[in-house]
Design a protein around this motif. Structure first.
Motif, PDB file in Angstrom:
ATOM      1  N   UNK A  58       7.825  23.718  44.091  1.00 19.57           N
ATOM      2  CA  UNK A  58       8.730  24.866  44.124  1.00 19.57           C
ATOM      3  C   UNK A  58       8.312  25.830  43.014  1.00 19.57           C
ATOM      4  N   UNK A  59       8.083  27.114  43.331  1.00 16.95           N
ATOM      5  CA  UNK A  59       7.713  28.047  42.261  1.00 16.95           C
ATOM      6  C   UNK A  59       8.832  28.267  41.252  1.00 16.95           C
ATOM      7  N   UNK A  60      10.052  27.907  41.611  1.00 16.05           N
ATOM      8  CA  UNK A  60      11.188  28.057  40.688  1.00 16.05           C
ATOM      9  C   UNK A  60      11.416  26.729  39.977  1.00 16.05           C
ATOM     10  N   UNK A  61      11.109  26.709  38.689  1.00 15.86           N
ATOM     11  CA  UNK A  61      11.306  25.504  37.888  1.00 15.86           C
ATOM     12  C   UNK A  61      12.172  25.849  36.688  1.00 15.86           C
ATOM     13  N   UNK A  62      12.728  24.819  36.064  1.00 14.24           N
ATOM     14  CA  UNK A  62      13.536  25.004  34.856  1.00 14.24           C
ATOM     15  C   UNK A  62      13.056  24.041  33.787  1.00 14.24           C
ATOM     16  N   UNK A  63      13.052  24.517  32.538  1.00 11.46           N
ATOM     17  CA  UNK A  63      12.733  23.667  31.394  1.00 11.46           C
ATOM     18  C   UNK A  63      14.058  23.102  30.881  1.00 11.46           C
ATOM     19  N   UNK A  64      14.426  21.935  31.364  1.00 11.47           N
ATOM     20  CA  UNK A  64      15.727  21.350  31.034  1.00 11.47           C
ATOM     21  C   UNK A  64      15.685  20.689  29.661  1.00 11.47           C
ATOM     22  N   UNK A  65      16.674  20.999  28.841  1.00 13.03           N
ATOM     23  CA  UNK A  65      16.752  20.462  27.491  1.00 13.03           C
ATOM     24  C   UNK A  65      17.338  19.052  27.504  1.00 13.03           C
ATOM     25  N   UNK A  66      17.316  18.429  26.329  1.00 13.12           N
ATOM     26  CA  UNK A  66      17.942  17.115  26.183  1.00 13.12           C
ATOM     27  C   UNK A  66      19.439  17.208  26.467  1.00 13.12           C
ATOM     28  N   UNK A  67      20.064  18.295  26.033  1.00 11.30           N
ATOM     29  CA  UNK A  67      21.495  18.483  26.292  1.00 11.30           C
ATOM     30  C   UNK A  67      21.766  18.604  27.787  1.00 11.30           C
ATOM     31  N   UNK A  68      20.926  19.339  28.502  1.00 16.27           N
ATOM     32  CA  UNK A  68      21.097  19.454  29.953  1.00 16.27           C
ATOM     33  C   UNK A  68      20.855  18.118  30.632  1.00 16.27           C
ATOM     34  N   UNK A  69      19.883  17.364  30.137  1.00 21.48           N
ATOM     35  CA  UNK A  69      19.643  16.019  30.681  1.00 21.48           C
ATOM     36  C   UNK A  69      20.886  15.155  30.518  1.00 21.48           C
ATOM     37  N   UNK A  70      21.553  15.272  29.368  1.00 25.14           N
ATOM     38  CA  UNK A  70      22.759  14.482  29.143  1.00 25.14           C
ATOM     39  C   UNK A  70      23.871  14.890  30.110  1.00 25.14           C
TER      40      UNK A  70
END
Length: 419
Positions: A58-70
């Motif tokens: 997918x050309x749309x990606x996100x750099x998910x943080x540790x907080x978002x992972x939680x």
């Protein structure tokens, strides 16, 4: 007499932020209805995602943080996301293409396994859709649009009219339907907004050298260019922010010439750019809602704010919104309060508005700092980057905040204390 279907909470928009809110409230006992205008097939979402995965990224990606992972862990979907496809990145290299300034962040300096994860948006959304379908108190309606939204009645309920003729009565409505949110407009909430003067080109490219699990960002004279690592070592997702005229020129190039231009702009850090997938371009605007809440109403994610993608924080801010609003609602229920009143919902607004405005101001400052050709600011930024790179405590404090390991965070975003 018109029959109304009653529910407690209506979330308009089945994107990542709206679905995360629904998943976080799955155990609340509230009756939740999620409305999505797109014709998607949630029952077959996993099969669709797998078929798409076989055809590329997918050309749309996100750099998910540790907080978002939680947050996504609490929502019950992180394990599904990693089962599908996620790329942990261990380092980040940032440099000024118009000078000598550079800075490198490395997870080893923080004694962390990674700085975050690059995840395709469709992967996150698929995991959330599956989670919602498994919850007894959540109902998902697709292919429907909200056409009218009433003011609260004497009991605080709002009436929603859908394009299929259905009328809903809800205690609270949440706008999670993107930057051009019609739901927010129907609620009478205005926006501050301005054009960044940038367009962003996104695609997936192949490079001769491996990405080394590193996020790369070069500040060019026209705007930032980011290479984000994907699980295939020779593939990266790019976000190239540049002037509208330059973006138009780049989009008109054939694939081979575009790859050559990209390689030059990136200073060949990963060798030759040998292939590009289909390119997409979109204008960048900063927006911020003048308020986030009213009686029986809240706006989250892009419906409340959008920022420049140069730091990759847009989706992360939206997920923090979802976590903060879920906490506000859950606390109201636990305290026996009128959880959908404007008075109570202002807790959510207080917790997120200042944080989001601060991030917006920071991104605007970075954009202006790196967009000037004045020699004095250029000298200062190069000197500042190199100095920060040599001061590990300062540098590590900044990256810990960016990762969501420190600072003001919703409870649901805080990682449990390690033994």
């Amino acid at each position: 007499m018109t029959q109304h279907n009653e529910t407690d909470l209506v979330i308009v928009g089945a994107g990542m932020v709206g679905l995360t809110l629904a998943a976080l409230l799955a155990g609340s006992g509230l009756r939740i209805r999620v409305l999505e205008s797109r014709e998607i097939d949630p029952a077959n979402a996993r099969e669709w995602e797998q078929s798409q995965r076989e055809n590329g990224y997918d050309p749309r990606v996100s750099a998910l943080t540790v907080a978002s992972q939680q947050v996504l862990t609490v929502a019950g979907v992180w394990s599904q996301i990693t089962e599908m496809r996620a790329m942990p990145y261990r380092a980040m290299d940032v440099w000024d293409g118009e000078g000598t300034g550079k800075i490198r962040f490395d997870c080893a300096e923080l004694h962390e396994p990674c700085l975050g994860h690059i995840v395709e948006n469709r992967v996150t959304q698929t995991a959330l859709l599956q989670q919602i379908l498994s919850q007894d108190n959540c109902e998902l309606s697709v292919g429907v649009q909200l056409t009218e939204l009433s003011e609260p009645d004497s009991d605080g309920n709002r009436m929603l009219t859908l394009n299929n003729g259905e009328v809903l009565k809800a205690r609270c409505v949440v706008a999670a339907d993107g930057a051009l949110s019609n739901t927010r407009k129907m609620a009478g909430i205005g926006m501050w907004e301005w054009d960044y003067g940038h367009h962003a080109i996104v695609t997936t490219v192949t490079t001769a050298q491996p990405n080394r699990a590193t996020c790369w960002q070069r500040f060019t004279e026209d705007g930032p260019l980011a290479f984000l690592p994907l699980p295939d070592a020779h593939l990266s997702s790019i976000v190239w922010s540049t002037s509208p005229d330059h973006a138009k020129t780049l989009m008109e190039l054939d694939d081979e010439t575009f790859c050559q231009a990209l390689e030059r702009a990136f200073e060949g850090r990963l060798g030759a750019v040998t292939h590009t997938d289909q390119r997409f371009v979109f204008p960048l605007r900063q927006r911020h809602a003048k308020q986030y809440v009213k009686a029986g109403f809240a706006a989250i994610g892009d419906a409340a704010h959008t920022i420049h993608p140069l730091a990759g924080q847009g989706v992360n801010l939206g997920l923090m919104d979802a976590a903060a609003l879920a906490e506000t609602i859950l606390d109201g229920l636990a305290e026996g309060m009128n959880w959908h009143s404007e008075y109570h919902l202002r807790r959510f607004q207080r917790s997120r508005q200042s944080e989001n405005l601060q991030m917006a101001a920071t991104m605007e400052g970075f954009k202006r700092l790196f967009n000037t050709r004045n020699p004095l600011p250029r000298l200062l930024r190069n000197t500042g980057m190199s100095l920060m790179n040599s001061l590990s405590p300062v540098k590590n404090h900044i990256v810990q905040q960016a990762m969501g390991l420190s600072g003001s965070l919703p409870r649901l975003a805080r990682r449990p204390v390690r033994d």
